[in-house]
Design a protein around this motif. Structure first.
Motif, PDB file in Angstrom:
ATOM      1  N   UNK A   1       9.510   9.684   2.791  1.00 18.09           N
ATOM      2  CA  UNK A   1       9.834   8.863   1.632  1.00 18.09           C
ATOM      3  C   UNK A   1      11.337   8.782   1.402  1.00 18.09           C
ATOM      4  N   UNK A   2      12.041   9.896   1.557  1.00 15.83           N
ATOM      5  CA  UNK A   2      13.479   9.888   1.309  1.00 15.83           C
ATOM      6  C   UNK A   2      14.230   8.989   2.281  1.00 15.83           C
ATOM      7  N   UNK A   3      13.697   8.792   3.485  1.00 17.80           N
ATOM      8  CA  UNK A   3      14.334   7.872   4.435  1.00 17.80           C
ATOM      9  C   UNK A   3      14.253   6.437   3.905  1.00 17.80           C
ATOM     10  N   UNK A   4      13.128   6.083   3.293  1.00 13.68           N
ATOM     11  CA  UNK A   4      13.036   4.771   2.647  1.00 13.68           C
ATOM     12  C   UNK A   4      14.059   4.647   1.524  1.00 13.68           C
ATOM     13  N   UNK A   5      14.228   5.708   0.740  1.00 12.23           N
ATOM     14  CA  UNK A   5      15.185   5.662  -0.363  1.00 12.23           C
ATOM     15  C   UNK A   5      16.609   5.454   0.144  1.00 12.23           C
TER      16      UNK A   5
ATOM     17  N   UNK B   1     -11.419 -11.183 -12.724  1.00 10.70           N
ATOM     18  CA  UNK B   1     -11.181  -9.748 -12.587  1.00 10.70           C
ATOM     19  C   UNK B   1     -11.000  -9.379 -11.120  1.00 10.70           C
ATOM     20  N   UNK B   2      -9.964  -8.587 -10.860  1.00 15.16           N
ATOM     21  CA  UNK B   2      -9.710  -8.027  -9.533  1.00 15.16           C
ATOM     22  C   UNK B   2      -9.795  -6.512  -9.653  1.00 15.16           C
ATOM     23  N   UNK B   3     -10.796  -5.932  -9.028  1.00 14.55           N
ATOM     24  CA  UNK B   3     -10.953  -4.475  -9.051  1.00 14.55           C
ATOM     25  C   UNK B   3     -10.417  -3.909  -7.745  1.00 14.55           C
ATOM     26  N   UNK B   4      -9.447  -3.016  -7.864  1.00 14.16           N
ATOM     27  CA  UNK B   4      -8.764  -2.460  -6.704  1.00 14.16           C
ATOM     28  C   UNK B   4      -9.386  -1.132  -6.296  1.00 14.16           C
ATOM     29  N   UNK B   5      -9.217  -0.813  -5.046  1.00 18.70           N
ATOM     30  CA  UNK B   5      -9.699   0.477  -4.543  1.00 18.70           C
ATOM     31  C   UNK B   5      -8.799   1.590  -5.054  1.00 18.70           C
ATOM     32  N   UNK B   6      -9.350   2.774  -5.161  1.00 18.76           N
ATOM     33  CA  UNK B   6      -8.570   3.931  -5.608  1.00 18.76           C
ATOM     34  C   UNK B   6      -7.573   4.287  -4.526  1.00 18.76           C
ATOM     35  N   UNK B   7      -6.302   3.974  -4.770  1.00 17.65           N
ATOM     36  CA  UNK B   7      -5.255   4.186  -3.771  1.00 17.65           C
ATOM     37  C   UNK B   7      -3.944   4.403  -4.505  1.00 17.65           C
ATOM     38  N   UNK B   8      -3.244   5.505  -4.270  1.00 17.98           N
ATOM     39  CA  UNK B   8      -1.984   5.751  -4.983  1.00 17.98           C
ATOM     40  C   UNK B   8      -0.927   4.694  -4.743  1.00 17.98           C
ATOM     41  N   UNK B   9      -1.040   3.943  -3.644  1.00 13.87           N
ATOM     42  CA  UNK B   9      -0.010   2.940  -3.349  1.00 13.87           C
ATOM     43  C   UNK B   9      -0.234   1.634  -4.079  1.00 13.87           C
TER      44      UNK B   9
ATOM     45  N   UNK C   1      16.122   4.710 -13.489  1.00 15.09           N
ATOM     46  CA  UNK C   1      17.114   4.866 -12.425  1.00 15.09           C
ATOM     47  C   UNK C   1      16.658   4.165 -11.143  1.00 15.09           C
ATOM     48  N   UNK C   2      15.402   4.358 -10.762  1.00 16.05           N
ATOM     49  CA  UNK C   2      14.895   3.745  -9.535  1.00 16.05           C
ATOM     50  C   UNK C   2      14.852   2.220  -9.640  1.00 16.05           C
ATOM     51  N   UNK C   3      14.359   1.716 -10.765  1.00 13.58           N
ATOM     52  CA  UNK C   3      14.244   0.260 -10.903  1.00 13.58           C
ATOM     53  C   UNK C   3      15.614  -0.406 -10.963  1.00 13.58           C
TER      54      UNK C   3
ATOM     55  N   UNK D   1      10.430  -3.025  -0.252  1.00 15.14           N
ATOM     56  CA  UNK D   1       9.245  -3.313  -1.067  1.00 15.14           C
ATOM     57  C   UNK D   1       8.376  -2.077  -1.245  1.00 15.14           C
ATOM     58  N   UNK D   2       8.395  -1.186  -0.274  1.00 17.95           N
ATOM     59  CA  UNK D   2       7.634   0.047  -0.445  1.00 17.95           C
ATOM     60  C   UNK D   2       8.154   0.840  -1.646  1.00 17.95           C
ATOM     61  N   UNK D   3       9.471   0.794  -1.879  1.00 16.50           N
ATOM     62  CA  UNK D   3      10.042   1.501  -3.023  1.00 16.50           C
ATOM     63  C   UNK D   3       9.821   0.716  -4.308  1.00 16.50           C
ATOM     64  N   UNK D   4      10.171  -0.576  -4.299  1.00 10.62           N
ATOM     65  CA  UNK D   4      10.163  -1.355  -5.538  1.00 10.62           C
ATOM     66  C   UNK D   4       8.762  -1.738  -5.990  1.00 10.62           C
ATOM     67  N   UNK D   5       7.830  -1.815  -5.053  1.00 13.26           N
ATOM     68  CA  UNK D   5       6.473  -2.236  -5.409  1.00 13.26           C
ATOM     69  C   UNK D   5       5.503  -1.064  -5.345  1.00 13.26           C
TER      70      UNK D   5
END
Length: 965
Positions: free
Chosen positions: A597-601, A257-265, A501-503, A478-482
């Motif tokens: 974010x839109x600059x990454x897109x 088990x891998x428990x991750x920290x609460x992080x939107x990313x 659409x994004x994927x 990778x910031x967008x796809x992952x």
């Protein structure tokens, strides 16, 4: 299996009689304390395949045996290594240093322990001892031979070239006068350091795969590295979990088990579950993870947990030994006497009865246990063959090495590790070079010498710029796809059409650029290695890779054309869902999202502009007769064709993205991002009123002029005070009228507004853009609707203001409370371009944004502060008018940033006592920074891109500018 005759007595070092290196262990160190009890002989197989027998008390712990082995090897940095053995379950396990040996090994007389590398650091230069690097090189060789270290043929050929050098030793020009120049340069290399440098770049370097399955039953493999836990499918890494993201690692029966920290990313759910073959396998991998985390992340060895009084719960296992930081500090703080150590060489077998090379293809299978390279003699069919045991390579790679190492005239035979002149000269022993301690912290002179070893040709520098910027670009993808798509996958408010659409748009692009980056890294590794004119055309070129990439990008033109739709679709979904809007705002506040974010897109469209610049510079550098010119020219034509088809849409979406960014920065405006509205300039001017000159933030569009103040709000937003329609506006200079330097007056609808710029050049740029905007407003059809919110008081020009310091820019990444006029829109970044302009009292135009898109750069720089002595090596990314600083290019987010608007960039003068080449200085008020580049080419490139950010372009200068070569 260990062959008979390889077992050596304790005290003989690594098999060979010659003393050919240095170690740093002081003689006379006492062996570890041996507990009383019966002595048991324990066999240990060392990395050079020699076997040692150690008599250890049957009551001794694993640490006693391990320290005895390290003492036998005179090894100070032994904490990177470990002892492994085959358990009764036929699984290779690590010897626990805290437990008694008798509780781990049931039949010690019939068990052979292997002394191997356990912890692989991310940077081989952290290995400070030459002996340590030599042992690491032996481990790389074993992993390559066993198939554990997989790589491409190009990387394998480079690795084998360094292995061959360690086999046959230094080059003697007097004895090899007819040897090809490529072999000369090959044999002169200092192989161990270069071998580790190449190997450490490979994805499978130091990786031990542990079979597992996910919840759906898909076969995967888990591994642990210095940075965290990795997930592989086959030999391809599909996911990684950094230590900073992991809250807890645990196992329950067969489940890991891998428990991750609460992080939107985070990309997956909070707890990830993997099924392994058995509980023992699960526990074994968990132990390795605990040790890796402690060794690379902790400052000191963790203390043992207190024993429970009644009941115990969970495992008591802990890491035992020094951490990496403790090892490095210990070696640096203590000066050890250099002692010689021996290198063992494999016997070089001579065989004159084999058939010529053209027949070797039929004699050697796809995977061979003996790697053979042929030494030709042109005038006879006599073939001399050198067998290097243990290297598994395909025949095509074998043929490549054969060609590289072929002799124009064979003048010597290699027999039993010695070079004998065929004319009867005295044999010369083949000895490996005594390497300098290049792994230690370098002085400035050592750093300069290291740089001199790199190619200085402009073509190489252009290729290296491509590689560095491609690394940054792939992480942005990778910031967008992952990261971002992982956040969206966990939200119910996201429409499925948007996810699809994004994927479908970004994942094919990510896959393409992942393979392209791998090819670039392999090509640059070969380019930096030894090379002669015969192989220069194959090794030292990138036009073929760029042409292949350009053709594949043309096949992906459908995805590139959908990028604009991705930005529009995301904005529509945010307007429809307040929850999704908040999710996107929160994601933008994460450290990994260092620009909007839109600059990454939009980054795939921006990357085409960079490819065009790279190819243009290569075509200008190469003569038309160069072997790489035709590929570069063809690739440039393909990229220009693709760019021309996408540029109209790019200009439209760039303007739309800037309007969306400003909408987040402003309080009191609505419907700013509408069709037909264009941003022209934003920045600071001082407004003249009864209270004197007061700083205001102005936003100039093609139909309206807004001005605002930065009020006391927790959202770091600008409060709009007034809008001025441009239709019918007149502009005139008024310095003589009001006695205010650099002032001008705006007249519209029988009202006037007097403003002043900070300099004459700023005033000229504002007046030029204002006059152009007024002309454009005459052509607008009803765009100038009332932008101010209904709840906004247009006469609130007396709203409270604040004067903020430079330090306020640093507090932009904290979470902000949701209050203010637009409670749903108060999560905002405080380091946007508008905020930097406010602090630096300057302005930027849409033309500046266009120039900034083309002037992105990444690479290593050495940084020095004004009053400091040393230079700090950093990975630096320049984008969005800002320098972002990382420790290495593998870091997930920048450690610091430096907005460059308002800075000046100059050469470091002689009076500043720098005394180094390729140094430039950044200066703003009392802030001074010095940066060093590795070559003249990169010095000019960094100066060019930084000047584009420090000096705002006027429209006239932009239209008349020419791009430097």
């Amino acid at each position: 299996m260990v062959e008979q005759g390889q077992t050596s007595l304790a005290g003989q070092r690594l098999g060979a009689p010659e003393t050919l290196g240095i170690s740093t262990l002081e003689p006379g160190h006492k062996p570890p304390a041996m507990p009383p009890g019966r002595l048991v002989p324990i066999r240990v197989l060392l990395l050079d395949d020699s076997e040692e027998i150690f008599d250890i008390s049957h009551r001794a712990s694993g640490r006693v045996l391990f320290e005895t082995v390290c003492l036998h090897l005179n090894l100070i940095e032994g904490d990177y290594f470990g002892l492994e053995f085959q358990s009764h379950h036929r699984k290779m396990v690590w010897l626990d240093l805290l437990k008694p040996i008798r509780k781990q090994i049931t039949r010690p007389k019939h068990t052979v322990l292997r002394f191997v590398v356990k912890f692989f650091p991310p940077d081989h230069s952290l290995l400070l001892e030459e002996l340590t690097r030599y042992l690491f090189a032996l481990q790389v060789r074993q992993d390559l031979a066993s198939g554990r270290l997989t790589c491409s043929d190009a990387s394998a050929s480079l690795l084998v070239s360094h292995i061959i050098q360690s086999e046959i030793g230094d080059f003697e020009e007097t004895q090899f006068s007819q040897t090809k120049p490529f072999l000369i340069s090959l044999l002169k290399k200092k192989n161990n350091y270069r071998l580790l440098e190449v190997a450490s770049r490979l994805e499978m370097y130091g990786i031990r795969l542990h079979p597992a399955k996910d919840r759906e039953g898909t076969k995967l493999s888990l591994a642990v590295a210095h940075g965290g836990v990795l997930v592989f499918q086959g030999h391809n890494r599909i996911n990684n979990f950094n230590w900073s993201k992991i809250r807890k690692l645990s196992f329950k029966r067969r489940r890991f088990l891998i428990k991750l920290r609460a992080d939107p990313s985070n990309v997956n759910q909070d707890t990830l579950e993997f099924l392994m073959a058995s509980r023992d396998c699960c526990k074994m991998f968990w132990k390795v993870c605990v040790e890796y985390h402690a060794f690379f992340r902790l400052f000191e060895e963790p203390r043992p947990k207190p024993k429970p009084v009644l009941f115990s719960r969970g495992s008591s296992f802990r890491f035992s030994g020094r951490t990496q930081k403790q090892v490095i500090d210990y070696v640096k703080e203590n000066e050890f006497k250099k002692l010689p150590f021996d290198r063992k060489h494999s016997r070089v077998q001579y065989n004159s009865s084999l058939s010529p090379l053209r027949s070797a293809q039929h004699q050697v299978p796809n995977q061979v246990s003996v790697f053979t390279y042929e030494c030709f003699q042109i005038h006879t069919s006599h073939i001399r063959t050198i067998n290097i045991k243990g290297i598994c390579l395909r025949p095509v790679l074998m043929i490549f090495i054969c060609a590289c190492l072929s002799f124009s005239e064979v003048t010597c035979a290699l027999v039993n590790g010695h070079a004998e002149d065929c004319r009867g000269a005295t044999p010369s022993p083949l000895i490996s070079p005594m390497l300098n301690d290049t792994g230690a912290i370098r002085t400035d002179d050592e750093e300069d010498n290291r740089r001199k070893n790199c190619p200085t040709d402009n073509a190489y520098c252009i290729a290296k710029e491509l590689l560095c910027t491609e690394r940054t670009y792939l992480k942005d993808l990778e910031l967008i796809t992952v990261s971002f798509q992982g956040v969206l996958d966990k939200e119910d408010c996201v429409p499925e059409a948007l996810k699809t659409l994004l994927s479908s748009t970004y994942e094919p692009l990510h896959s393409h650029h992942t393979h392209f980056l791998q090819e670039l890294e392999e090509r640059l590794s070969l380019w930096e290695g030894p090379c002669s004119t015969e192989v220069k055309g194959e090794m030292q070129r990138i036009g073929d890779l760029l042409l292949k990439s350009a053709q594949e990008l043309k096949a992906l033109s459908g995805q590139l054309q959908m990028i604009s739709e991705c930005v529009f679709a995301l904005e529509r979904a945010c307007v429809a869902s307040r929850r999704l809007e908040c999710v996107c705002r929160e994601f933008e506040l994460q450290k990994v999202c260092y620009i909007p974010l839109n600059v990454f897109l939009l980054s795939p469209l921006h990357r085409l502009l960079h490819y065009r610049q790279i190819l243009d510079r290569l075509c200008k550098h190469y003569p038309p007769t160069h072997t790489d010119y035709s590929d570069c020219r063809a690739a440039l034509d393909d990229v220009c064709e693709l760019e021309a088809a996408l540029r109209p849409g790019l200009e439209q979406i760039e303007n739309y993205q800037k309007l969306l960014e400003l909408q987040k920065d402003l309080i009191g405006v609505e419907h700013l991002a509408v069709a037909g509205r264009q941003l022209i300039r934003l920045g600071c001017l001082s407004k003249l009123s009864g209270k004197g000159l007061q700083q205001r933030m102005f936003f100039l569009f093609n139909d309206v002029l807004l001005y605002s103040t930065r009020g006391i709000t927790s959202a770091n937003q600008f409060t709009v005070h007034r809008q001025l329609p441009l239709h019918g506006m007149t502009i005139r200079e008024s310095e003589d009228e009001w006695g205010v330097p650099h002032s001008f007056t705006l007249m519209v609808q029988q009202q006037s507004l007097v403003v002043a710029a900070c300099s004459e050049s700023e005033m000229e740029k504002w007046m030029e853009d204002l006059k152009m905007a007024v002309d454009m407003a005459e052509e607008c059809n009803g765009l100038t609707a009332d932008l101010l919110s209904a709840s906004k008081d247009v006469k609130s020009s007396g709203a409270s203001e604040v004067v903020e310091s430079e330090d306020d820019l640093c507090g932009s990444r904290t979470s902000l409370p949701r209050n203010g006029n637009n409670s749903g829109n108060t999560l905002n970044r405080g380091n946007t371009t508008a905020h930097v302009c406010w602090h630096r009292n300057t302005s930027v135009s849409m033309l500046d944004f266009s120039i900034a898109i083309e002037n992105k750069l990444s690479g290593n720089l050495l940084r020095k502060f004004k009053n400091s002595n040393g230079w700090q090596k950093l990975w630096v990314v320049f984008t969005n008018f800002t320098l972002f600083f990382y420790k290495t290019h593998e870091d997930e987010y920048p450690l610091a940033s430096l907005p460059l608007l308002g800075y000046s960039v100059t050469h470091a003068g002689e009076s500043e006592n720098i005394h180094k080449d390729h140094v430039f200085k950044l200066h703003f008020k009392s802030h001074i920074y010095y940066f060093r580049t590795e070559s003249e080419y990169f010095f000019e490139r960094w100066m060019t891109v930084i000047r584009s950010a420090t000096v705002s372009a006027s429209r006239t200068r932009y239209l008349n500018r020419t791009e430097p070569d």
